[in-house]
Structures are given as structure tokens and as C-alpha cells.
Design an enzyme around this catalytic site. Sequence first.
Site, PDB file in Angstrom:
ATOM      1  CE  LYS A  51      -4.481  -1.208   0.388  1.00 38.70           C
ATOM      2  NZ  LYS A  51      -5.578  -0.620  -0.409  1.00 38.70           N
ATOM      3  CB  SER A 300      -1.271  -7.816  -0.698  1.00 35.29           C
ATOM      4  OG  SER A 300      -2.090  -8.521   0.212  1.00 35.29           O
TER       5      SER A 300
END
Length: 403
Positions: A51, A300
Site C-alpha cells: 500500500k 500483499s
Amino acid sequence: MLTLEKFEEASEIVKKVTQDTKLVYSDYFSAQTGNKVYLKPENMQVTGAYKLRGAYYKISTLSEEERGKGLITASAGNHAQGVAYAAKAFGAKAVIVMPTTTPLIKVERTKSYGAEVVLYGNVYDEACDYAYKLAEEHGYTFIHPFDDPAVATGQGTIAMEIIKELPLVDYILAPIGGGGLITGVSTLVKLLNPNIKVIGVEPAGANCMQVSLKEGEVVTLDGVNTIADGTAVKRPGDHIFPYIQKNVDEIITVEDSELIVAFLDMVENHKMIVENSGLLTVAALKHLKFTGKKVVSILSGGNMDVITMASVVQLGLIARDRIFTVSVLLPDKPGELVRVASVIAQQQGNVVKLDHNQFISANRSAAVELKITIEAFGTDHKNQIIKALEDEGYRPKQITANL
């Protein structure tokens, strides 16, 4: 608009704050699936997740005036840390609204980057509504975690790195929450090589993108229920949805139970901590309907608190029959406990816990209950131990392990 020029720009900009997460070839998952499986370990980023890419690139595109107003976002954790870290790098104030269910480690790490954290709502969508309210009240600049082309462009830099390192990749698997990552990855992939397939992976209990694609429009789920908290989103992004419709080849959903055993596999075979949302693409490997292909699974993030970690490990061991509990009835007289323990020991089982209940029957000399939690090598070994108990005249009843 997501263009190749913007992806190239973003790729250079995010290098200022990102780690070089080289692909890791997985002998284990390759053998399990019949494909050549590579892992893209974004859990190794400084904030513990990909992110940071989208947050930093988005903030880099803002004017000094926009940054000077202060930044605000809503996030289940990883985008929060990305915005907090990026805001600090640009000298901007950051306010992060996080669901009350967010793991403590994500809350504390977000604060450690200097951000002000506000806990509100049970899921991301509720936190997001409140963040918009605060942005309006205080004039903050809102940084959306996924429904923003600039954020998606930053996330898509992952695909640039994958293709540079593995030009002949056949499939790229990316987790889906609101859709920012899959938007950036799929759009850039199709710009660079339309022959590469992009598969999105969602938790079965939060499959807002799968439902939306099926309906042909953005759909809001009534609720979400998954241990993959980073992807527990009820509604995907409206602005990025057309890119997903155009560029994503398939959606796979996985159950929470699959994430639990995937965590165990990752820890034991790759010595890596990957959070439940990050494991979606690993769990999805067993759902692929092809073999002999080069497949990249994007991990992720890796932000998981130790209490959740301990729980997932225990549940994974139970799911793999490496921990199990049986109940046997035996006379309440000297030597019976030793006799049962000896049978288990002869089969190389390891007793983890004993629970001796003398009150199952009014006639203690006839029967008392002994619950035994045992460590085994797996299903075959468990069955071997149970058979040995049966051969000695016991009638072991398997029950759910409770450590």
C-alpha cells in the site's frame, strides 16, 4: 486515466520509499500445483505491505496547498500505514480512520509513523464514511485507499517489476479488497503484454468484486465476514471498476479455512509471515485449472498481530491433523492412564494435554473419561494412533481439539 507514461513515472517515484522485493521461486507450491510458482513478497516492504506504493505516488501528485491542509484516509491497516509513512516523508499531517476491529499491530504501527488514529465502525466502509465526514469538517485532503486512479497507478508498479524480472510470466494473481491493486496490476499488464492473464482473488465472505462483475455494475454487499480483514470491503471502487471489467481475466474466491492452512504452509516452507489477505493468492493456487505455467502470487502484506498468528497456527495444525483430541473410557484404577500413554508412545505420538473426568458415570470403577490431545505428523499418523488404541480395546472418539 491510467496510462503507460503514468505507470513509468510512478515506478521511478515509488523507488524512493520501497524495498526491492525480488520474486521468490517456491519449490513447495510448484510441486503442489504442477506450475512454476513465484512469490512477490510485498510483505517485506517497510510498512509491511504494498500500500505504500499507491499512497506515496498519490501524495507526490498533490500540490503543496493540498498537502498543507492535512491528509485523511480510512483503512483496515495497510493503506493507513502507507499514508502515514508517506505523509511523514512529505512533512504533512495525517489522520487515519480505522475500523475498531483492526489488529492492534496495525494501529500501533500507524501511530508510530506520526499519524493521528481514529477508531470508528466495525468494517472499512463505516470507517470510510466517517473519514469523509471529518474531511469535510476540517478541510483535510482525502486519500482514498483504492478508488483513485493515481493510487491504483502506484499499486500497479508491482506489475512493472514482475514483468521486468520474469518477462515470460503467464499468470499474475492479485488479492482484491476494494480493487486498487488489481486495477493497477491488470491495467499495466494488458498495456505491456495482453497475453498475460490476471486473476483476482477474494475471500468468499467478502466477494464484492465477483458479485459486481457478475451484475455488470458496482454492487454493495449487505455484510462481510472473513478473517482477511484487509480485504473485508462491502463495495468496490466506482471509478476503477471499468478498468477491472476490461482487464481482469478471472475472479477466484477462497474460504477462510484455506487461508489458515496457507499461513502454516508459508511459515514452514518459506519462513515468511504473511497476513490473511496477503495469503489469498496462495490459497488460490490450488484452484487453478491449468499446469505447466509460470505463475506469480502477490503477497500483499504481512501485518498480523501475534495473538491472531498463534490462533491461526493452532487452527492450521488441527486442520492438517497434526493436533487432534480423542476421548476414551477406562476403569478408574491404578495403571490405566500409563497403559493408554504407552499405546500412544509406542506409535510415536506426543501427548500435549490430558483431561481426566471422573464424573462421567456414577460407577467410577466401570468408567471414567480421559480426553487426550495428541501431536501427530499428519492424517496417516493420526489414524495409526487411533487404530492402535482401538486394537487395545479402547473406543476412541475424536473430538475438536481445545488447547
